[in-house]
Enzyme design. Structure first.
Site, PDB file in Angstrom:
ATOM      1  N   ARG A  97      -0.862  62.139  -8.338  1.00  0.00           N
ATOM      2  CA  ARG A  97       0.546  62.564  -8.351  1.00  0.00           C
ATOM      3  C   ARG A  97       0.909  63.999  -9.059  1.00  0.00           C
ATOM      4  O   ARG A  97       0.064  64.284  -9.996  1.00  0.00           O
ATOM      5  CB  ARG A  97       1.397  61.433  -8.867  1.00  0.00           C
ATOM      6  N   ILE A  98       1.683  64.569  -8.519  1.00  0.00           N
ATOM      7  CA  ILE A  98       2.150  65.750  -9.085  1.00  0.00           C
ATOM      8  C   ILE A  98       3.229  65.425 -10.596  1.00  0.00           C
ATOM      9  O   ILE A  98       4.084  64.836 -10.265  1.00  0.00           O
ATOM     10  CB  ILE A  98       2.676  66.845  -8.271  1.00  0.00           C
ATOM     11  N   LEU A  99       2.666  66.061 -11.343  1.00  0.00           N
ATOM     12  CA  LEU A  99       3.669  66.006 -12.892  1.00  0.00           C
ATOM     13  C   LEU A  99       4.861  67.092 -12.846  1.00  0.00           C
ATOM     14  O   LEU A  99       4.437  68.113 -12.613  1.00  0.00           O
ATOM     15  CB  LEU A  99       2.728  65.848 -13.931  1.00  0.00           C
ATOM     16  N   ASN A 113      -7.748  68.292 -16.406  1.00  0.00           N
ATOM     17  CA  ASN A 113      -7.789  67.388 -15.072  1.00  0.00           C
ATOM     18  C   ASN A 113      -9.179  67.993 -14.519  1.00  0.00           C
ATOM     19  O   ASN A 113     -10.130  68.887 -15.092  1.00  0.00           O
ATOM     20  CB  ASN A 113      -6.885  68.186 -14.107  1.00  0.00           C
ATOM     21  N   HIS A 115     -11.413  68.340 -10.915  1.00  0.00           N
ATOM     22  CA  HIS A 115     -10.906  68.422  -9.543  1.00  0.00           C
ATOM     23  C   HIS A 115     -12.262  68.638  -8.901  1.00  0.00           C
ATOM     24  O   HIS A 115     -13.444  69.431  -9.049  1.00  0.00           O
ATOM     25  CB  HIS A 115     -10.082  69.705  -9.404  1.00  0.00           C
ATOM     26  N   ASP A 151      -3.718  72.061  -9.576  1.00  0.00           N
ATOM     27  CA  ASP A 151      -5.198  72.683  -9.634  1.00  0.00           C
ATOM     28  C   ASP A 151      -5.025  73.942  -9.924  1.00  0.00           C
ATOM     29  O   ASP A 151      -6.116  74.698  -9.331  1.00  0.00           O
ATOM     30  CB  ASP A 151      -5.578  72.387  -8.362  1.00  0.00           C
TER      31      ASP A 151
HETATM   32  C1  GRF Z   1     -12.667  62.263  -8.683  1.00  0.00           C
HETATM   33  O1  GRF Z   1     -13.513  62.700  -7.645  1.00  0.00           O
HETATM   34  C2  GRF Z   1     -11.563  63.414  -9.155  1.00  0.00           C
HETATM   35  O2  GRF Z   1     -12.367  64.742  -9.227  1.00  0.00           O
HETATM   36  C3  GRF Z   1     -10.818  63.334  -8.038  1.00  0.00           C
HETATM   37  O3  GRF Z   1     -10.477  62.012  -7.605  1.00  0.00           O
HETATM   38  C4  GRF Z   1     -11.690  61.296  -7.987  1.00  0.00           C
HETATM   39  C5  GRF Z   1     -11.494  60.218  -8.818  1.00  0.00           C
HETATM   40  O4  GRF Z   1     -12.309  59.242  -8.840  1.00  0.00           O
HETATM   41  N1  GRF Z   1      -9.343  64.174  -8.478  1.00  0.00           N
HETATM   42  P1  GRF Z   1     -12.339  58.190  -9.966  1.00  0.00           P
HETATM   43  O5  GRF Z   1     -11.263  57.169  -9.695  1.00  0.00           O
HETATM   44  O6  GRF Z   1     -12.652  58.453 -11.300  1.00  0.00           O
HETATM   45  O7  GRF Z   1     -13.706  57.308  -9.609  1.00  0.00           O
END
Ligand code: GRF
Length: 202
Positions: A97-99, A113, A115, A151
């Site tokens: 979700r976007i905060l 975060n 990504h 991001d």
């Molecule tokens: C990860 O690849 C993260 O980078 C992305 O969502 C995935 C989450 O995986 N935003 P998990 O729930 O930690 O297994």
């Protein structure tokens, strides 16, 4: 390890499997609460480690006046949960979700975060799929300080690349990316907490 436990208290935001949450727990990070926007398997990861798990259900906010109002109310509730658990650093780990600005005002420079791409390449919710579709020969993952810009690549704390194989599917590639995330995210969090020690506490 001890020093991290005393100085910072982490709130983790999740929406899914919780494998990054699990890696943080294994790395000995001190997690005060896990907050999800929905019921998800991360609940069981938190439960097993005896960490409080709260759901701030996005579904309950999405019918507000408009998207911005919904996002504000939703984020304010998450901030309340974080404060209730005396969180000092927020780590998003697969939070979908976007905060709103409320989070970044409450925790300035204290929302991280992970990504699954080499930002600024492939931002957004489908980073792994997008890298495959673009025919990228390599991709990777990024740990960064989150801002209101989704991001945001302005403050990158760690990045690691990996090759994309011709036979890769979204699942196979994401599995290899996650294996790297599990190593670099907890390390980057610890290093960042060390940097924060020299700053005025929030
Ligand atoms: C990860 O690849 C993260 O980078 C992305 O969502 C995935 C989450 O995986 N935003 P998990 O729930 O930690 O297994």
């Amino acid at each position: 390890m001890e020093k991290y436990m005393k100085r910072e208290s982490i709130g983790v935001l999740v929406s899914g499997a919780g494998s990054n949450l699990s890696a943080m727990i294994e790395a000995g990070l001190s997690i005060a609460v896990v907050v999800a926007d929905r019921e998800c398997d991360a609940r069981w990861v938190a439960m097993e480690a005896d960490i409080p798990f709260r759901v701030v259900r996005w579904e309950e906010y999405k019918d507000a006046r408009d998207m911005s109002a919904a996002r504000n109310l939703f984020t304010q509730q998450i901030v309340r949960e974080m404060r209730r658990h005396e969180v000092t650093l927020v780590a998003m780990a697969g939070f979908m979700r976007i905060l709103s600005w409320h989070m970044f005002e409450a925790y300035p420079q204290r929302v991280l975060n992970v990504h699954p791409s080499l930002l600024p390449l492939f931002p957004g919710a489908h980073a792994v799929c997008d890298a495959l579709a673009a025919g990228a020969l390599e991709t990777g993952c990024t740990v960064h300080i989150a801002t209101e810009k989704v991001d945001d690549d302005q403050y990158i704390l760690a990045q690691q690349r990996l090759p994309v194989f011709p036979h890769d599917t979204e699942a196979s590639l994401h599995t290899r990316i996650k294996a790297i995330e599990h190593r670099i995210y907890p390390t980057a969090i610890k290093e960042y907490m060390d940097q924060l020690k020299n700053r005025v506490p929030i």
